[in-house]
Motif scaffolding. Structure first.
Motif, PDB file in Angstrom:
ATOM      1  N   PHE A   1     -41.732   0.836 -27.585  1.00  0.00           N
ATOM      2  CA  PHE A   1     -43.103   0.797 -27.069  1.00  0.00           C
ATOM      3  C   PHE A   1     -44.099   0.341 -28.133  1.00  0.00           C
ATOM      4  O   PHE A   1     -43.868   0.469 -29.319  1.00  0.00           O
ATOM      5  N   HIS A   2     -45.235  -0.159 -27.657  1.00  0.00           N
ATOM      6  CA  HIS A   2     -46.370  -0.508 -28.508  1.00  0.00           C
ATOM      7  C   HIS A   2     -45.998  -1.472 -29.630  1.00  0.00           C
ATOM      8  O   HIS A   2     -46.339  -1.252 -30.801  1.00  0.00           O
ATOM      9  N   CYS A   3     -45.280  -2.517 -29.266  1.00  0.00           N
ATOM     10  CA  CYS A   3     -44.976  -3.580 -30.212  1.00  0.00           C
ATOM     11  C   CYS A   3     -44.927  -4.901 -29.449  1.00  0.00           C
ATOM     12  O   CYS A   3     -44.908  -4.908 -28.217  1.00  0.00           O
ATOM     13  N   PRO A   4     -44.906  -6.040 -30.142  1.00  0.00           N
ATOM     14  CA  PRO A   4     -44.938  -7.338 -29.453  1.00  0.00           C
ATOM     15  C   PRO A   4     -43.781  -7.569 -28.484  1.00  0.00           C
ATOM     16  O   PRO A   4     -43.903  -8.415 -27.582  1.00  0.00           O
ATOM     17  N   LEU A   5     -42.669  -6.841 -28.636  1.00  0.00           N
ATOM     18  CA  LEU A   5     -41.562  -6.988 -27.698  1.00  0.00           C
ATOM     19  C   LEU A   5     -41.939  -6.546 -26.283  1.00  0.00           C
ATOM     20  O   LEU A   5     -41.258  -6.888 -25.319  1.00  0.00           O
ATOM     21  N   MET A   6     -43.030  -5.816 -26.165  1.00  0.00           N
ATOM     22  CA  MET A   6     -43.508  -5.351 -24.859  1.00  0.00           C
ATOM     23  C   MET A   6     -44.390  -6.376 -24.135  1.00  0.00           C
ATOM     24  O   MET A   6     -44.969  -6.063 -23.099  1.00  0.00           O
ATOM     25  N   GLN A   7     -44.496  -7.601 -24.658  1.00  0.00           N
ATOM     26  CA  GLN A   7     -45.374  -8.592 -24.035  1.00  0.00           C
ATOM     27  C   GLN A   7     -45.050  -8.837 -22.559  1.00  0.00           C
ATOM     28  O   GLN A   7     -45.978  -8.965 -21.745  1.00  0.00           O
ATOM     29  N   PRO A   8     -43.768  -8.903 -22.144  1.00  0.00           N
ATOM     30  CA  PRO A   8     -43.513  -9.052 -20.701  1.00  0.00           C
ATOM     31  C   PRO A   8     -44.108  -7.922 -19.868  1.00  0.00           C
ATOM     32  O   PRO A   8     -44.602  -8.147 -18.758  1.00  0.00           O
ATOM     33  N   ALA A   9     -44.092  -6.706 -20.401  1.00  0.00           N
ATOM     34  CA  ALA A   9     -44.699  -5.578 -19.698  1.00  0.00           C
ATOM     35  C   ALA A   9     -46.219  -5.714 -19.672  1.00  0.00           C
ATOM     36  O   ALA A   9     -46.872  -5.398 -18.667  1.00  0.00           O
ATOM     37  N   ALA A  10     -46.796  -6.202 -20.773  1.00  0.00           N
ATOM     38  CA  ALA A  10     -48.241  -6.429 -20.808  1.00  0.00           C
ATOM     39  C   ALA A  10     -48.642  -7.462 -19.756  1.00  0.00           C
ATOM     40  O   ALA A  10     -49.676  -7.310 -19.081  1.00  0.00           O
ATOM     41  N   ASP A  11     -47.827  -8.485 -19.588  1.00  0.00           N
ATOM     42  CA  ASP A  11     -48.120  -9.514 -18.580  1.00  0.00           C
ATOM     43  C   ASP A  11     -48.080  -8.917 -17.170  1.00  0.00           C
ATOM     44  O   ASP A  11     -48.926  -9.234 -16.331  1.00  0.00           O
ATOM     45  N   GLU A  12     -47.095  -8.047 -16.926  1.00  0.00           N
ATOM     46  CA  GLU A  12     -47.016  -7.390 -15.615  1.00  0.00           C
ATOM     47  C   GLU A  12     -48.231  -6.498 -15.372  1.00  0.00           C
ATOM     48  O   GLU A  12     -48.792  -6.475 -14.271  1.00  0.00           O
ATOM     49  N   MET A  13     -48.624  -5.754 -16.377  1.00  0.00           N
ATOM     50  CA  MET A  13     -49.777  -4.866 -16.219  1.00  0.00           C
ATOM     51  C   MET A  13     -51.069  -5.657 -16.068  1.00  0.00           C
ATOM     52  O   MET A  13     -51.987  -5.238 -15.358  1.00  0.00           O
ATOM     53  N   ASP A  14     -51.148  -6.808 -16.718  1.00  0.00           N
ATOM     54  CA  ASP A  14     -52.316  -7.669 -16.566  1.00  0.00           C
ATOM     55  C   ASP A  14     -52.493  -8.045 -15.098  1.00  0.00           C
ATOM     56  O   ASP A  14     -53.598  -7.980 -14.541  1.00  0.00           O
ATOM     57  N   ARG A  15     -51.391  -8.423 -14.453  1.00  0.00           N
ATOM     58  CA  ARG A  15     -51.462  -8.796 -13.033  1.00  0.00           C
ATOM     59  C   ARG A  15     -51.818  -7.588 -12.169  1.00  0.00           C
ATOM     60  O   ARG A  15     -52.647  -7.681 -11.260  1.00  0.00           O
ATOM     61  N   ALA A  16     -51.210  -6.441 -12.460  1.00  0.00           N
ATOM     62  CA  ALA A  16     -51.462  -5.248 -11.653  1.00  0.00           C
ATOM     63  C   ALA A  16     -52.888  -4.736 -11.819  1.00  0.00           C
ATOM     64  O   ALA A  16     -53.529  -4.314 -10.842  1.00  0.00           O
ATOM     65  N   LEU A  17     -53.396  -4.773 -13.039  1.00  0.00           N
ATOM     66  CA  LEU A  17     -54.726  -4.238 -13.308  1.00  0.00           C
ATOM     67  C   LEU A  17     -55.830  -5.141 -12.781  1.00  0.00           C
ATOM     68  O   LEU A  17     -56.971  -4.690 -12.599  1.00  0.00           O
ATOM     69  N   THR A  18     -55.509  -6.397 -12.521  1.00  0.00           N
ATOM     70  CA  THR A  18     -56.504  -7.317 -11.963  1.00  0.00           C
ATOM     71  C   THR A  18     -57.034  -6.801 -10.628  1.00  0.00           C
ATOM     72  O   THR A  18     -58.222  -6.948 -10.314  1.00  0.00           O
ATOM     73  N   SER A  19     -56.171  -6.183  -9.839  1.00  0.00           N
ATOM     74  CA  SER A  19     -56.583  -5.697  -8.522  1.00  0.00           C
ATOM     75  C   SER A  19     -56.976  -4.217  -8.533  1.00  0.00           C
ATOM     76  O   SER A  19     -57.372  -3.678  -7.498  1.00  0.00           O
ATOM     77  N   ALA A  20     -56.871  -3.554  -9.689  1.00  0.00           N
ATOM     78  CA  ALA A  20     -57.249  -2.143  -9.768  1.00  0.00           C
ATOM     79  C   ALA A  20     -58.771  -2.000  -9.747  1.00  0.00           C
ATOM     80  O   ALA A  20     -59.494  -2.833 -10.290  1.00  0.00           O
TER      81      ALA A  20
END
Length: 315
Positions: free
Chosen positions: A203-222
């Protein structure tokens, strides 16, 4: 007395969490029912009965910890007439930042549950099992400078960064497995103890970028509302109140450092906080608070007796 409410992160979960609150208060049961309905699963049963290996899964632990924190907050409001505005600030460790936002009425409980379920799943998907690792660097010689020096050596073998700056004597690193192993060796050479963590992903490292991309999409509609009190956020260690900023900050948080020590120091000094109150499962954050701001009072609200005593102390 200036008060801050703190919300725990992953690792504070345990089978039986929230059971005492649910048994004692209908208002707590209501929160657990809301979360169950939002997720389409009996998370409350898993929390009460286990098994532990299922509760520990990131996709379950994250919404479960939020549910216990928000159940305690609901009890304080319904049973004792105490709402979040009793605090000058709220803050949460990693996933606890979502709990803090929900407690401050910036997010609804159902939306928060769904976002945390997705966050847990996305983090698990981001890195293959066994490819990443995390380690806790501890001991009197451990500080951010030591951890960064160890991570710099580790980064020669792959991704290796400081993930959680918890407090002096407790800093967590995260990244590729080989890189973390190299960093552990360097940290020991520098005088720290190093404990590999039993986690499902780095967690909390650059390897999590795919998860950050998913959350970016999800949070857009939050839908975010202005918080009732300022939220001291992980990635800046400063208070934030703008609803439009929370989307960006929560995305950055997935790969960014949890600046917990700095957040606590800011609240204790610039924010004038003299009482830190951890709301939810466990006592990890109240323990950290005692080390970071020893002059302040620190307590945790886990049980009905804790909530009753806290309410009485405010009268």
């Amino acid at each position: 007395m200036t008060l801050a409410l703190l919300f725990p992160g992953q690792g504070s979960q345990s089978v039986g969490m929230g059971a005492e609150l649910a048994d004692a208060y209908a208002s707590a049961r209501d929160v657990f029912a809301e979360v169950d309905e939002a997720l389409g699963q009996k998370l409350s049963v898993l929390m009460r009965e286990g098994p532990d290996d299922q509760l520990t899964l990131t996709e379950n632990a994250q919404p479960a910890l939020m549910a216990v924190s928000l159940a305690a907050m609901r009890v304080l409001k319904v049973e004792f007439g105490i709402d979040v505005t009793v605090a000058a600030f709220v803050a949460g460790h990693s996933l606890g930042e979502y709990s803090a936002l929900a407690a401050a009425d910036a997010l609804t409980v159902p939306d928060t549950a769904r976002l945390l379920k997705l966050r847990g799943q996305a983090m698990q998907r981001a890195v293959g099992v066994g490819q990443g690792a995390m380690a806790s660097l501890i001991g009197p010689k451990t500080d951010l400078a030591l951890a960064e020096a160890a991570a710099a050596v580790g980064s020669q073998a792959g991704v290796c960064v400081v993930a959680n700056d918890n407090n002096r004597g407790n800093v967590v690193i995260s990244g590729d497995k080989a890189a973390i192993e190299a960093a552990i060796a360097k940290a020991k050479e520098l005088g720290a103890r190093a404990i590999p963590l039993n986690v499902s992903a780095p967690f909390h490292c650059p390897l999590m970028q795919p998860a950050a991309d998913e959350m970016d999409r999800a949070l857009t509609s939050a839908v975010f509302m202005p918080p009732a009190v300022p939220v001291v956020v992980n990635v800046t260690a400063r208070p934030e109140t703008a609803p439009e900023a929370f989307r960006r900050l929560l995305v950055e948080q997935v790969t960014g450092r949890v600046r917990w020590r700095e957040s606590m120091e800011w609240m204790a000094t610039e924010g004038g906080v003299t009482r830190f109150v951890e709301v939810g499962s466990g006592k990890v954050l109240s323990g950290m608070a005692k080390r970071i701001a020893p002059e302040a009072e620190s307590l945790s609200l886990n049980t009905p007796a804790d909530l009753e005593a806290f309410a009485a102390s405010l009268r």
